[in-house]
Design an enzyme around this catalytic site. Structure first.
Site, PDB file in Angstrom:
ATOM      1  N   HIS A 275     -31.543 -34.948 -26.299  1.00  0.00           N
ATOM      2  CA  HIS A 275     -31.962 -34.945 -27.703  1.00  0.00           C
ATOM      3  C   HIS A 275     -32.913 -33.793 -28.012  1.00  0.00           C
ATOM      4  CE1 HIS A 275     -35.589 -37.329 -26.390  1.00  0.00           C
ATOM      5  NE2 HIS A 275     -36.140 -36.598 -27.331  1.00  0.00           N
ATOM      6  N   ASP A 321     -29.008 -39.479 -22.202  1.00  0.00           N
ATOM      7  CA  ASP A 321     -29.971 -38.510 -22.743  1.00  0.00           C
ATOM      8  C   ASP A 321     -30.426 -37.560 -21.636  1.00  0.00           C
ATOM      9  OD1 ASP A 321     -31.636 -37.232 -24.500  1.00  0.00           O
ATOM     10  OD2 ASP A 321     -33.182 -38.789 -24.503  1.00  0.00           O
ATOM     11  N   SER A 418     -41.243 -35.644 -24.795  1.00  0.00           N
ATOM     12  CA  SER A 418     -39.834 -35.914 -24.572  1.00  0.00           C
ATOM     13  C   SER A 418     -39.207 -34.848 -23.691  1.00  0.00           C
ATOM     14  CB  SER A 418     -39.107 -35.936 -25.924  1.00  0.00           C
ATOM     15  OG  SER A 418     -38.168 -36.960 -25.965  1.00  0.00           O
TER      16      SER A 418
END
Length: 492
Positions: A275, A321, A418
């Site tokens: 992502h 992911d 992230s």
């Protein structure tokens, strides 16, 4: 005369018939004998009669000699006598690992199955991976009832076939000490001693009660835009000391702002979240940073030659992911710059992910709506039981995800972290176990951080790194599904 004789005889006969054989009532002192059982000792030819267990030992107390008369076998006698004398010592099944218990007088004896020894068969005489990792420094597997040790890339097995010896100056998974340290083959000179770290005490943590909300994108708020404003960051924790987080990479956009993290795998490849590739059209990868507002001389920016995103990544659920970046120029390992080790799948799941804690790091926000951190932070987080994780989440936890963190302490990964590393320490070597992916808020009570489970993708990563960056034939490969993208050049 004859008649008189017959009369006398008849009277005598009748008198004998009518006379009782004995008294109907016995004296008081003799009455108890009527129902009394005759003891063998008082019976005729006692010593020549065959022994009887019920008569000898159950109806009355017997001696060892009397028991021996019953069984006429020493082993059977001993077995009976040990239970008869003081109960069955084997009743509680004291022998472990399928050992056989034999009762004794006030004790018991265990006959152990092959491969075990000890009073209760509690000690293994053979090495197994589930017991102290089979004595291996790193990877352990069992083949034909024997332990086989192996090592991560950059290490070789020592002469003892157990230890892993570094063949590189900056081996993977080790903290770096800087330029002044000596380089030698021995790994102990290539890393800081783990006792110098300020870890939380794992004994105070409960993986099922202490949970952390490590998040990538806030699923309860609008999803991240092109500017990457909703990505994950560290809340709490402490600053990474010199050489403590050398595998940390930072993805920097055109505005020179960090928006995601990454993990250095080797000189050309960096691991991150899929992502993150939606957060910026153009970006570079910086390594060696500990403070984005200060230059320490070890920082270096690398252009990205190719991005490889898993083709099954789902933006709505964050399943799959994971992404790999190939750099145009190789990373030069040095102080604060070194790779983390990639583990073997089975060993990672059986050994690494059953440890109490892992470590997450990044430049994230210091609280949910706070400003970005300029310093690299690290946080030790406990693994969370899968069922607890699933029950706490408002969203689906797929088999490609796992949870870690605290449910009461105000410490978490938050927006901006992230794609960053989740590593797990084993015998002073750190292995990649996760990628910071998503969560619900930052350090919210009762919420857990969710990571991509790297062990599910080790073969995929290996194939990506072995493939040539420009190999068009690798696109859509069935064994390594990925979306290969060459980013546009950065403006000068």
């Amino acid at each position: 005369m004859a008649g008189l004789l017959h009369l006398v005889l008849l009277s005598t006969a009748l008198g004998g018939l009518l006379r009782p054989a004995g008294s109907v009532f016995l004296p008081r002192d003799q009455a108890h004998r009527v129902l009394q059982r005759a003891r063998r000792a008082n019976s005729f030819l006692e010593e020549v009669k065959q022994g009887n267990l019920e008569r000898e030992c159950l109806e009355e107390a017997c001696s060892l000699e009397e028991a021996r008369e019953v069984f006429e076998d020493a082993e059977q006698t001993d077995e009976f006598w040990s239970k008869y004398k003081d109960g069955d010592q084997c009743e509680g099944h004291p022998c472990l690992n399928q050992g056989h218990c034999k009762d004794g007088i006030g004790d018991y004896t265990c006959t152990c199955a092959e491969g075990f020894e000890g009073k209760n068969c509690e000690f293994s005489t053979r090495e197994i991976c589930s017991l102290d990792n089979g004595g291996c420094d790193q990877f352990c597997r069992e083949e034909r009832s024997e332990v086989r040790c192996s090592c991560a890339h950059g290490y070789v097995l020592g002469d003892d076939s157990k230890s892993c010896v570094s063949t590189e100056r900056f081996p993977c998974g080790k903290f770096t000490q800087g330029r002044s340290r000596r380089w030698a083959i021995h790994t102990s000179e290539d890393a800081l001693d783990a006792s110098e770290l300020e870890h939380y005490d794992p004994a105070d943590l409960s993986p099922t009660e202490s949970s952390l909300d490590l998040l990538g994108l806030n699923r309860t708020e609008p999803s991240a835009g092109e500017d990457g404003s909703q990505v994950v960051r560290i809340v709490g924790g402490r600053d990474c000391a010199e050489g403590e987080c050398p595998w940390q990479a930072l993805l920097v956009n055109e505005e020179n702002e960090g928006f995601c993290g990454g993990t250095i795998l080797n000189e050309f490849y960096v691991l991150t979240a899929a992502h993150c590739l939606h957060q910026a059209k153009r970006f570079t990868v910086r390594v060696g940073d500990r403070n984005t507002e200060q230059e320490e001389g070890n920082e270096m920016a690398h252009e990205v030659e190719m991005t490889v995103k898993h083709s099954r990544f789902v933006k709505e659920t964050y399943d799959f992911d994971i992404a790999v970046l190939r750099l145009k120029t190789p990373i030069r390992f040095r102080r604060n710059v070194a790779p983390a080790c990639l583990p073997e799948k089975d060993w990672a799941e059986a050994t690494l992910m059953t440890q109490k804690t892992g470590i997450v790091s990044g430049f994230g926000r210091t609280h949910e709506k706070g400003r970005l951190s300029s310093t690299l932070k690290m946080l030790e987080v406990p693994y969370v039981d899968r069922s607890t994780c699933k029950l706490s989440s408002s969203f689906t936890i797929t088999p490609n995800m796992f949870c870690a963190g605290y449910d009461t302490q105000p410490e978490d990964a938050c927006q901006g972290d992230s794609g960053g590393p989740h590593v797990t320490r084993f015998k002073d070597t750190y292995f990649v176990t996760g990628i910071v992916s998503w969560g619900e808020g930052c350090a919210r009570k009762g919420k857990f951080g969710v990571y991509t489970k790297v062990s599910n993708f080790l073969k995929w990563i290996d194939k990506i790194m072995k493939a040539r960056a420009g190999a068009a034939g690798s696109r859509g490969h069935s064994e390594a599904p990925a979306t290969w993208t060459v980013p546009p050049p950065l403006p000068l």
